[in-house]
Write a protein that holds these residues in place. Structure first.
Motif, PDB file in Angstrom:
ATOM      1  N   PHE A  68     -60.532  95.934  54.646  1.00 11.83           N
ATOM      2  CA  PHE A  68     -60.497  97.394  54.602  1.00 11.83           C
ATOM      3  C   PHE A  68     -61.735  97.904  53.883  1.00 11.83           C
ATOM      4  CE2 PHE A  68     -58.389  96.167  50.648  1.00 11.83           C
ATOM      5  CZ  PHE A  68     -58.871  97.078  49.721  1.00 11.83           C
ATOM      6  N   THR A  69     -62.042  99.145  54.129  1.00 11.51           N
ATOM      7  CA  THR A  69     -63.136  99.808  53.440  1.00 11.51           C
ATOM      8  C   THR A  69     -62.584 101.043  52.745  1.00 11.51           C
ATOM      9  OG1 THR A  69     -63.717 101.097  55.396  1.00 11.51           O
ATOM     10  CG2 THR A  69     -64.901  99.006  55.072  1.00 11.51           C
ATOM     11  N   ALA A  70     -63.314 101.515  51.758  1.00 11.48           N
ATOM     12  CA  ALA A  70     -62.889 102.699  51.007  1.00 11.48           C
ATOM     13  C   ALA A  70     -64.131 103.317  50.375  1.00 11.48           C
ATOM     14  CB  ALA A  70     -61.865 102.308  49.939  1.00 11.48           C
ATOM     15  N   THR A  71     -63.911 104.306  49.552  1.00 12.53           N
ATOM     16  CA  THR A  71     -64.978 104.954  48.791  1.00 12.53           C
ATOM     17  C   THR A  71     -64.594 104.903  47.328  1.00 12.53           C
ATOM     18  OG1 THR A  71     -65.412 106.434  50.654  1.00 12.53           O
ATOM     19  CG2 THR A  71     -66.298 107.089  48.522  1.00 12.53           C
ATOM     20  N   THR A  72     -65.567 104.602  46.466  1.00  9.24           N
ATOM     21  CA  THR A  72     -65.277 104.556  45.038  1.00  9.24           C
ATOM     22  C   THR A  72     -65.164 105.975  44.487  1.00  9.24           C
ATOM     23  OG1 THR A  72     -67.586 104.564  44.330  1.00  9.24           O
ATOM     24  CG2 THR A  72     -66.584 102.397  44.817  1.00  9.24           C
ATOM     25  N   ALA A 124     -57.165 104.303  42.609  1.00  5.82           N
ATOM     26  CA  ALA A 124     -56.619 105.566  42.118  1.00  5.82           C
ATOM     27  C   ALA A 124     -56.026 106.378  43.256  1.00  5.82           C
ATOM     28  CB  ALA A 124     -57.727 106.367  41.429  1.00  5.82           C
ATOM     29  N   GLY A 125     -54.892 107.017  42.977  1.00  4.45           N
ATOM     30  CA  GLY A 125     -54.255 107.853  43.984  1.00  4.45           C
ATOM     31  C   GLY A 125     -53.464 108.977  43.346  1.00  4.45           C
ATOM     32  N   LEU A 126     -52.776 109.717  44.205  1.00  2.00           N
ATOM     33  CA  LEU A 126     -51.854 110.778  43.795  1.00  2.00           C
ATOM     34  C   LEU A 126     -52.530 111.928  43.050  1.00  2.00           C
ATOM     35  CD1 LEU A 126     -48.901 108.493  42.630  1.00  2.00           C
ATOM     36  CD2 LEU A 126     -49.275 109.492  44.888  1.00  2.00           C
ATOM     37  N   LEU A 147     -61.401 102.711  43.332  1.00  2.34           N
ATOM     38  CA  LEU A 147     -61.392 103.366  44.632  1.00  2.34           C
ATOM     39  C   LEU A 147     -60.697 104.714  44.534  1.00  2.34           C
ATOM     40  CD1 LEU A 147     -60.396 100.307  46.857  1.00  2.34           C
ATOM     41  CD2 LEU A 147     -62.648 100.965  45.980  1.00  2.34           C
ATOM     42  N   SER A 148     -61.242 105.683  45.242  1.00  6.00           N
ATOM     43  CA  SER A 148     -60.624 107.005  45.330  1.00  6.00           C
ATOM     44  C   SER A 148     -59.757 107.012  46.585  1.00  6.00           C
ATOM     45  CB  SER A 148     -61.708 108.083  45.418  1.00  6.00           C
ATOM     46  OG  SER A 148     -61.112 109.352  45.592  1.00  6.00           O
ATOM     47  N   ASP A 149     -58.464 106.917  46.403  1.00  6.81           N
ATOM     48  CA  ASP A 149     -57.537 106.831  47.533  1.00  6.81           C
ATOM     49  C   ASP A 149     -56.693 108.095  47.616  1.00  6.81           C
ATOM     50  OD1 ASP A 149     -56.435 105.528  49.758  1.00  6.81           O
ATOM     51  OD2 ASP A 149     -54.866 104.587  48.565  1.00  6.81           O
ATOM     52  N   GLU A 150     -57.369 109.227  47.729  1.00  2.00           N
ATOM     53  CA  GLU A 150     -56.669 110.520  47.784  1.00  2.00           C
ATOM     54  C   GLU A 150     -55.682 110.595  48.942  1.00  2.00           C
ATOM     55  OE1 GLU A 150     -58.881 114.255  47.059  1.00  2.00           O
ATOM     56  OE2 GLU A 150     -60.600 112.945  46.674  1.00  2.00           O
ATOM     57  N   THR A 151     -56.002 109.960  50.052  1.00  2.00           N
ATOM     58  CA  THR A 151     -55.125 110.023  51.230  1.00  2.00           C
ATOM     59  C   THR A 151     -54.008 108.990  51.183  1.00  2.00           C
ATOM     60  OG1 THR A 151     -56.496 108.468  52.489  1.00  2.00           O
ATOM     61  CG2 THR A 151     -57.046 110.825  52.678  1.00  2.00           C
ATOM     62  N   GLY A 152     -54.093 108.028  50.256  1.00  2.00           N
ATOM     63  CA  GLY A 152     -53.056 107.007  50.140  1.00  2.00           C
ATOM     64  C   GLY A 152     -53.168 105.887  51.153  1.00  2.00           C
ATOM     65  N   ARG A 153     -54.296 105.786  51.830  1.00  2.00           N
ATOM     66  CA  ARG A 153     -54.473 104.766  52.871  1.00  2.00           C
ATOM     67  C   ARG A 153     -54.384 103.340  52.299  1.00  2.00           C
ATOM     68  NH1 ARG A 153     -58.881 102.301  55.287  1.00  2.00           N
ATOM     69  NH2 ARG A 153     -60.284 103.415  53.896  1.00  2.00           N
ATOM     70  N   ILE A 160     -47.496 100.191  48.346  1.00  2.00           N
ATOM     71  CA  ILE A 160     -47.316 100.692  46.985  1.00  2.00           C
ATOM     72  C   ILE A 160     -46.582 102.033  47.017  1.00  2.00           C
ATOM     73  CG2 ILE A 160     -48.484 101.374  44.851  1.00  2.00           C
ATOM     74  CD1 ILE A 160     -48.719  98.359  45.640  1.00  2.00           C
ATOM     75  N   THR A 161     -45.528 102.148  46.221  1.00  2.00           N
ATOM     76  CA  THR A 161     -44.743 103.382  46.166  1.00  2.00           C
ATOM     77  C   THR A 161     -44.704 103.989  44.772  1.00  2.00           C
ATOM     78  OG1 THR A 161     -42.713 102.127  45.789  1.00  2.00           O
ATOM     79  CG2 THR A 161     -43.252 102.673  48.087  1.00  2.00           C
ATOM     80  N   GLN A 162     -45.391 103.371  43.815  1.00  2.00           N
ATOM     81  CA  GLN A 162     -45.421 103.923  42.456  1.00  2.00           C
ATOM     82  C   GLN A 162     -46.739 103.540  41.803  1.00  2.00           C
ATOM     83  OE1 GLN A 162     -42.030 101.821  40.811  1.00  2.00           O
ATOM     84  NE2 GLN A 162     -43.347 100.458  39.662  1.00  2.00           N
ATOM     85  N   GLN A 163     -47.181 104.362  40.888  1.00  2.00           N
ATOM     86  CA  GLN A 163     -48.406 104.063  40.163  1.00  2.00           C
ATOM     87  C   GLN A 163     -48.123 103.137  38.983  1.00  2.00           C
ATOM     88  OE1 GLN A 163     -46.946 106.974  40.306  1.00  2.00           O
ATOM     89  NE2 GLN A 163     -46.489 107.527  38.213  1.00  2.00           N
ATOM     90  N   SER A 164     -49.185 102.724  38.329  1.00  2.00           N
ATOM     91  CA  SER A 164     -49.168 101.735  37.247  1.00  2.00           C
ATOM     92  C   SER A 164     -48.628 100.408  37.753  1.00  2.00           C
ATOM     93  CB  SER A 164     -48.395 102.225  36.011  1.00  2.00           C
ATOM     94  OG  SER A 164     -47.009 102.265  36.217  1.00  2.00           O
ATOM     95  N   TYR A 165     -49.144  99.979  38.884  1.00  3.89           N
ATOM     96  CA  TYR A 165     -48.642  98.809  39.585  1.00  3.89           C
ATOM     97  C   TYR A 165     -49.794  97.843  39.859  1.00  3.89           C
ATOM     98  CZ  TYR A 165     -45.105  96.662  42.624  1.00  3.89           C
ATOM     99  OH  TYR A 165     -44.160  95.834  43.174  1.00  3.89           O
ATOM    100  N   TYR A 166     -49.554  96.575  39.638  1.00  2.00           N
ATOM    101  CA  TYR A 166     -50.569  95.552  39.886  1.00  2.00           C
ATOM    102  C   TYR A 166     -50.188  94.711  41.098  1.00  2.00           C
ATOM    103  CZ  TYR A 166     -52.334  96.294  35.111  1.00  2.00           C
ATOM    104  OH  TYR A 166     -52.851  96.831  33.957  1.00  2.00           O
ATOM    105  N   VAL A 167     -51.202  94.351  41.885  1.00  2.00           N
ATOM    106  CA  VAL A 167     -51.062  93.364  42.947  1.00  2.00           C
ATOM    107  C   VAL A 167     -52.137  92.320  42.688  1.00  2.00           C
ATOM    108  CG1 VAL A 167     -51.257  92.910  45.427  1.00  2.00           C
ATOM    109  CG2 VAL A 167     -50.149  95.011  44.635  1.00  2.00           C
TER     110      VAL A 167
END
Length: 196
Positions: A68-72, A124-126, A147-153, A160-167
């Motif tokens: 996948f690709t994203a933007t920081t 980062a999201g939400l 990563l700036s994941d404003e869209t949640g992609r 992922i359904t919650q923040q403060s989560y590690y994978v």
């Protein structure tokens, strides 16, 4: 009549539980999110040079989880193929989350201690990108990519359904841990086991 009042309350409680700061301990289970690429048990087998299974960093096979690709948060392009071949920590956080702020120092320490041996990437999201940049600045976590994941992609890609989560992914892209680590406690031990 009573069922009509209980159903909306139950739905509201479930929604709040999904969007609140995570507080449950994670598990080492694999395969809970169906076909999510993060659950792959082995690298993708595709022709070399393609985004799916092609050469990543230094010609390594790229697992499906890292195609996948994203933007920081700084606006730079990010290609997850560059993470191939090393254990990877994906830290999913939100700028307004106090639990996430509590994890920042330990996550940054792990990123510094294992630089060159493991990857650490914040997702980062939400919220909006300006708030994400402020979080990185305020928490002193600018030493590794976010990563700036404003869209949640990316969040959706990993289920992922919650923040403060590690994978945590091993060298092959297989998910070996996912969950909340309050204050980031235990993250260093998990990364040490993967780099050992």
């Amino acid at each position: 009549m009573r069922a009509r009042t209980l159903l909306p309350a139950a739905l509201a409680a479930a929604l709040l539980a999904l969007t609140g700061c995570g507080s449950s301990e994670g598990s080492a289970s694999v395969g809970d999110a169906g076909d999510s690429p993060s659950k792959a048990s082995s690298p993708a087998k595709s022709p070399g040079g393609s985004d799916e299974g092609g050469g990543g960093a230094e010609g390594r096979k790229v697992p499906e989880a890292l195609t996948f690709t994203a933007t920081t948060v700084d606006g730079n392009p990010f290609d997850a193929k560059t993470l191939a071949g090393k254990p990877t920590v994906l830290w999913f956080w939100a700028p307004w989350c106090p639990t996430c702020k509590g994890q920042a120092a330990e996550t940054a320490k792990v990123a510094a201690d294992y630089q060159g041996k493991a990857n650490v990437v914040g997702v980062a999201g939400l919220d909006k990108n300006a708030a994400m940049r402020a979080f990185v600045s305020d928490t002193g976590t600018g030493s590794f990519s976010h990563l700036s994941d404003e869209t949640g992609r990316v969040w959706k890609r990993f289920g992922i359904t919650q923040q403060s989560y590690y994978v945590l992914l091993d060298r092959t892209g297989k998910t070996v841990y996912e969950g909340v680590l309050p204050g980031g406690k235990g993250l260093a031990d998990k990364v040490a086991a993967l780099t050992g």
